[in-house]
Design a protein around this motif. Structure first.
Motif, PDB file in Angstrom:
ATOM      1  N   PRO B  92       0.807  -1.204   0.000  1.00  0.00           N
ATOM      2  CA  PRO B  92       0.000   0.000   0.000  1.00  0.00           C
ATOM      3  C   PRO B  92       0.839   1.251   0.000  1.00  0.00           C
ATOM      4  CG  PRO B  92      -0.047  -1.019   2.139  1.00  0.00           C
ATOM      5  CD  PRO B  92       0.726  -1.911   1.252  1.00  0.00           C
ATOM      6  N   ALA B  93       1.902   1.209   0.700  1.00  0.00           N
ATOM      7  CA  ALA B  93       2.760   2.370   0.721  1.00  0.00           C
ATOM      8  C   ALA B  93       4.191   1.879   0.777  1.00  0.00           C
ATOM      9  CB  ALA B  93       2.458   3.223   1.940  1.00  0.00           C
ATOM     10  N   PRO B  94       4.705   1.534  -0.390  1.00  0.00           N
ATOM     11  CA  PRO B  94       6.041   0.981  -0.367  1.00  0.00           C
ATOM     12  C   PRO B  94       7.047   2.001   0.105  1.00  0.00           C
ATOM     13  CG  PRO B  94       5.236   1.149  -2.616  1.00  0.00           C
ATOM     14  CD  PRO B  94       4.169   1.661  -1.718  1.00  0.00           C
ATOM     15  N   VAL B  95       7.063   2.188   1.377  1.00  0.00           N
ATOM     16  CA  VAL B  95       7.945   3.183   1.979  1.00  0.00           C
ATOM     17  C   VAL B  95       9.390   2.750   1.769  1.00  0.00           C
ATOM     18  CG1 VAL B  95       8.590   4.271   4.137  1.00  0.00           C
ATOM     19  CG2 VAL B  95       6.226   3.619   3.714  1.00  0.00           C
ATOM     20  N   ALA B  96      10.184   3.699   1.342  1.00  0.00           N
ATOM     21  CA  ALA B  96      11.594   3.386   1.178  1.00  0.00           C
ATOM     22  C   ALA B  96      12.173   2.986   2.524  1.00  0.00           C
ATOM     23  CB  ALA B  96      12.315   4.601   0.637  1.00  0.00           C
ATOM     24  N   GLN B  97      12.700   1.776   2.618  1.00  0.00           N
ATOM     25  CA  GLN B  97      13.168   1.288   3.906  1.00  0.00           C
ATOM     26  C   GLN B  97      14.510   1.907   4.263  1.00  0.00           C
ATOM     27  OE1 GLN B  97      11.663  -0.671   6.066  1.00  0.00           O
ATOM     28  NE2 GLN B  97       9.867  -0.872   4.794  1.00  0.00           N
ATOM     29  N   PRO B  98      14.687   2.256   5.496  1.00  0.00           N
ATOM     30  CA  PRO B  98      15.984   2.768   5.910  1.00  0.00           C
ATOM     31  C   PRO B  98      17.034   1.676   5.819  1.00  0.00           C
ATOM     32  CG  PRO B  98      14.562   2.430   7.799  1.00  0.00           C
ATOM     33  CD  PRO B  98      13.726   2.209   6.580  1.00  0.00           C
ATOM     34  N   ALA B  99      18.239   2.093   5.507  1.00  0.00           N
ATOM     35  CA  ALA B  99      19.313   1.132   5.347  1.00  0.00           C
ATOM     36  C   ALA B  99      19.529   0.312   6.612  1.00  0.00           C
ATOM     37  CB  ALA B  99      20.592   1.860   4.976  1.00  0.00           C
ATOM     38  N   ASP B 116       9.371   2.078  15.692  1.00  0.00           N
ATOM     39  CA  ASP B 116       8.379   2.926  15.062  1.00  0.00           C
ATOM     40  C   ASP B 116       8.753   3.272  13.639  1.00  0.00           C
ATOM     41  OD1 ASP B 116       6.081   3.420  16.217  1.00  0.00           O
ATOM     42  OD2 ASP B 116       6.543   5.432  16.932  1.00  0.00           O
ATOM     43  N   GLU B 117       7.866   4.063  13.029  1.00  0.00           N
ATOM     44  CA  GLU B 117       8.130   4.524  11.671  1.00  0.00           C
ATOM     45  C   GLU B 117       9.475   5.229  11.610  1.00  0.00           C
ATOM     46  OE1 GLU B 117       6.084   3.984   8.986  1.00  0.00           O
ATOM     47  OE2 GLU B 117       5.415   2.609  10.543  1.00  0.00           O
ATOM     48  N   PRO B 118      10.149   5.097  10.460  1.00  0.00           N
ATOM     49  CA  PRO B 118      11.426   5.784  10.348  1.00  0.00           C
ATOM     50  C   PRO B 118      11.232   7.288  10.338  1.00  0.00           C
ATOM     51  CG  PRO B 118      10.794   4.732   8.287  1.00  0.00           C
ATOM     52  CD  PRO B 118       9.814   4.297   9.309  1.00  0.00           C
ATOM     53  N   ASP B 119      12.228   7.995  10.827  1.00  0.00           N
ATOM     54  CA  ASP B 119      12.162   9.445  10.795  1.00  0.00           C
ATOM     55  C   ASP B 119      12.224   9.935   9.363  1.00  0.00           C
ATOM     56  OD1 ASP B 119      14.231   9.512  13.693  1.00  0.00           O
ATOM     57  OD2 ASP B 119      12.052   9.641  13.544  1.00  0.00           O
ATOM     58  N   ASP B 120      11.852  11.185   9.193  1.00  0.00           N
ATOM     59  CA  ASP B 120      11.759  11.749   7.856  1.00  0.00           C
ATOM     60  C   ASP B 120      13.059  11.601   7.075  1.00  0.00           C
ATOM     61  OD1 ASP B 120       9.763  13.160   6.308  1.00  0.00           O
ATOM     62  OD2 ASP B 120      11.308  14.698   6.171  1.00  0.00           O
ATOM     63  N   HIS B 121      14.171  11.913   7.723  1.00  0.00           N
ATOM     64  CA  HIS B 121      15.437  11.887   6.994  1.00  0.00           C
ATOM     65  C   HIS B 121      15.894  10.463   6.674  1.00  0.00           C
ATOM     66  CE1 HIS B 121      16.699  11.267  11.158  1.00  0.00           C
ATOM     67  NE2 HIS B 121      17.758  10.681  10.651  1.00  0.00           N
ATOM     68  N   MET B 122      15.200   9.470   7.241  1.00  0.00           N
ATOM     69  CA  MET B 122      15.589   8.089   6.992  1.00  0.00           C
ATOM     70  C   MET B 122      14.995   7.538   5.688  1.00  0.00           C
ATOM     71  SD  MET B 122      17.448   7.132   9.561  1.00  0.00           S
ATOM     72  CE  MET B 122      17.315   5.389   9.934  1.00  0.00           C
ATOM     73  N   HIS B 123      14.048   8.246   5.087  1.00  0.00           N
ATOM     74  CA  HIS B 123      13.427   7.738   3.869  1.00  0.00           C
ATOM     75  C   HIS B 123      14.418   7.762   2.717  1.00  0.00           C
ATOM     76  CE1 HIS B 123       9.209   7.369   5.145  1.00  0.00           C
ATOM     77  NE2 HIS B 123       9.538   8.307   6.009  1.00  0.00           N
ATOM     78  N   ARG B 124      14.366   6.727   1.905  1.00  0.00           N
ATOM     79  CA  ARG B 124      15.211   6.640   0.719  1.00  0.00           C
ATOM     80  C   ARG B 124      14.318   6.478  -0.498  1.00  0.00           C
ATOM     81  NH1 ARG B 124      17.971   7.999   4.132  1.00  0.00           N
ATOM     82  NH2 ARG B 124      19.890   7.163   4.975  1.00  0.00           N
TER      83      ARG B 124
END
Lengths: 159, 451
Positions: B92-99, B116-124
């Motif tokens: 549904p929301a293929p969120v870019a996974q943090p490394a 929890d959800e990754p922080d904003d700067h963690m998105h790739r």
């Protein structure tokens, strides 16, 4: 008279055991220990599982943790909370995404211990555990004011 | 797969520990006689040796328990990384996974992996995941995909529906991109690419979300519940009311502009608001959805409010008001106002949809009013879902924009069955009566699928 004694004993034992047996299928709703919530409603649980309630009232993001597909605990949660089968659940998430929802689907973990550790390690997490898997690392909450093990508790594992 | 590997690891780790304990015991026990021969000691010394051995065994057992605990943690971590998205193909929301999460974690910080959800700067960025939807049909075109005047008398034909490629990707905690691209064809047999939706969305919170791009106008329920994927639709096609603008549809179901929505604090009433500003449609162009060049400086505005009460799960009702000015060829501007209302109830068994729009066109004081509506009812019996729909659309001949379309109405009914989780079969019969035209009746079969 001699016959009545073992029958009476059996009835007494069965009566004593009955509440315990009824609670065996109950799934305890657990949250992170830092969560101040003590009670959730069934409607809230459904919204959380389907991604319609993305955050707790305190603002923390909700992260639902379920058992893996096919396990009776997961089937029981989907059936007793959402009134859905696994297929219905998948359809619901597909449709939500198609309609623009960016909510994150529930995590699926293979064991009760993994669910407990996940909830214990994530401030916004909520999970469903059998009573035997609950320990002091997580916090049990009531559902509509009823605790697991009580007669009217509705969230039960599937068969 | 990963879980199986861990199971093997669990088994071999346990066996390894047992083997280690046994080896140690054997070595120690073998050493006792040697020690006894070379350095004979009293009996109480032997008791001390046994005590030491027992203590050693206790230590090794404790060590094994620690290893088991770490293995359990690894199972949890592995599952959180690999099994995590419950519905296998929904993405549904293929969120870019943090490394951090992608490189399987060390045993201890399970919490950091499943946290929890990754922080904003963690998105790739990327990879972007697409879902696909399409359908295969046999029969006669019902009312869609037809040229003006219809295709009466054409033989039954095979047909492929739109290929619908869809993605909904979150690129930060608040921003996401939704795109729906159609490869589509019609009675001309030509295929073309058409962007059905492209939205760049900012979600501040549950009460305010704003999106920029091309969207389905929030007039009523159907377009934003089913969009273009027939896999999700109960019937073989949309109601006549929501036909596309370039396919005989009278409502502006698409727009390019800005759409904002959110909840209204209203307790159990579950009120939501929608506000939209867009270019509107051009009525005399082959592609009515205006991009880049609007016919006028005035923008189309749509305001809507709807309720989803928490005490009646599956129920939704709402109204909207849409306002624009149209510029047909050789005519002055036509003021267009569209009032739409809907009442729907949908749960896993019952689906009951009711919608109606009243179009008001004002050409220099001459008012014409048109009505378009439908009702649809279905109920699931196991995997079968019989359904019925009645469409009704009536446009007076005096309407300056759509007057030639006249009245179209009729029932359609059929059955919908899931063949697998992502395949649906539908068989539908429809009868369409049109003013001053012979009725059309058609039997259609459809295989709709998602992938």
């Amino acid at each position: 008279m001699n016959r009545l004694i073992p029958i009476s004993l059996f009835i007494a034992f069965a009566a004593a055991a009955a509440p315990g047996l009824a609670g065996d299928d109950d799934l305890v709703v657990v949250v992170n220990k830092s969560n101040s919530v003590d009670n959730v409603t069934k409607a809230q649980l459904k919204k959380m599982i389907l991604g319609e309630q993305p955050s707790w009232s305190a603002g923390k993001k909700v992260s639902v943790v379920l058992r893996a597909t096919g396990q009776p605990e997961r089937d029981g949660v989907l059936r007793s909370v959402c009134g859905m089968s696994e297929d219905d659940f998948n359809q619901s998430w597909m449709r939500a995404s198609f309609n623009g929802s960016t909510a994150t689907p529930p995590k699926s973990l293979p064991t009760g211990q993994a669910v407990r550790q996940s909830v214990a390690g994530s401030p916004g997490a909520i999970g469903f555990l059998r009573a035997a898997d609950v320990d002091e690392t997580v916090k049990a909450v009531t559902v509509d004011g009823i605790a697991a093990g009580q007669p009217d508790y509705k969230i039960k594992a599937g068969k | 797969m990963g879980y199986r590997r861990i199971e093997v690891l669990t088994g071999s780790a346990g066996s390894l520990c047992t083997l280690l304990i046994l080896c140690t015991l054997l070595i120690l026990l073998a050493g006792i006689p040697v020690l006894a021969q070379s350095n004979p000691e009293p009996a109480n010394d032997q008791a001390a040796v046994i005590d030491r051995l027992l203590k050693r065994i206790d230590e090794m057992e404790a060590s094994q328990q620690k290893m088991q605990a770490k293995i359990d943690q690894l199972i949890g971590a592995q599952a959180a990384v690999t099994v995590s998205p419950a519905p296998p193909t929904q993405a549904p929301a293929p969120v870019a996974q943090p490394a951090v999460a992608a490189s399987v974690a060390p045993p201890e910080p399970v919490a950091s992996v499943v946290a929890d959800e990754p922080d904003d700067h963690m998105h790739r960025l990327g990879p972007v995941e697409f879902q696909g939807f399409s359908d295969f049909d046999y029969g006669r075109a019902w009312f869609e995909k037809q040229p003006p005047g219809g295709l009466v008398g054409t033989p039954n034909s095979f047909g492929i529906g739109d290929l619908d490629l869809f993605t909904n990707t979150r690129i930060s905690d608040h921003w996401s991109v939704l795109a729906e691209l159609l490869i589509t064809s019609d009675f001309t047999n030509e295929f073309g690419a058409e962007l059905d939706r492209l939205l760049f969305t900012y979600k501040a919170n549950d009460y305010f979300q704003i999106a920029f791009g091309k969207y389905n106008t929030a007039l009523g329920y159907y377009p934003n519940a089913f969009h273009r994927a027939r896999y999700f639709m109960t019937a073989t096609s949309r109601p006549i009311m929501y036909s596309d603008e370039d396919n005989g549809g009278i409502l502006p179901v698409h727009n390019i502009g800005i759409t904002a929505t959110g909840k209204i604090p209203s307790g159990s009433l579950g009120l939501h608001w929608v506000a939209e500003v867009a270019n509107g449609v051009a009525v005399d162009k082959a592609e009515p959805i205006q991009n880049f060049a609007d016919e006028n400086n005035g923008k189309a505005v749509n305001l809507a409010v709807y309720a989803r009460p928490s005490w009646l799960d599956g129920f939704q009702t709402g109204i909207s008001v849409y306002r624009d000015t149209l510029h047909p060829l050789n005519l002055p501007g036509v003021g267009q106002t569209i009032y739409t209302g809907h009442i729907v109830y949908v749960n896993s068994k019952l689906e009951w949809l009711n919608e109606a729009s009243l179009l008001r066109h004002d050409l220099e004081g001459h008012i014409s009013r048109s009505l378009t509506s439908y009702t649809q009812l279905s109920y699931a019996f196991g995997k079968f879902r019989p359904y019925f729909r009645y469409d009704y659309q009536n446009i007076p001949a005096s309407d300056p924009i759509f007057g030639t379309l006249g009245r179209e109405s009729g029932p359609s009914f059929g059955v919908y069955r899931h063949l697998s989780n992502y395949v649906v079969f539908k068989l539908q019969y429809g009868l369409l009566g049109e003013r001053n035209k012979p009725s059309a009746n058609d039997l259609n079969a459809q295989l709709a699928y998602a992938f």
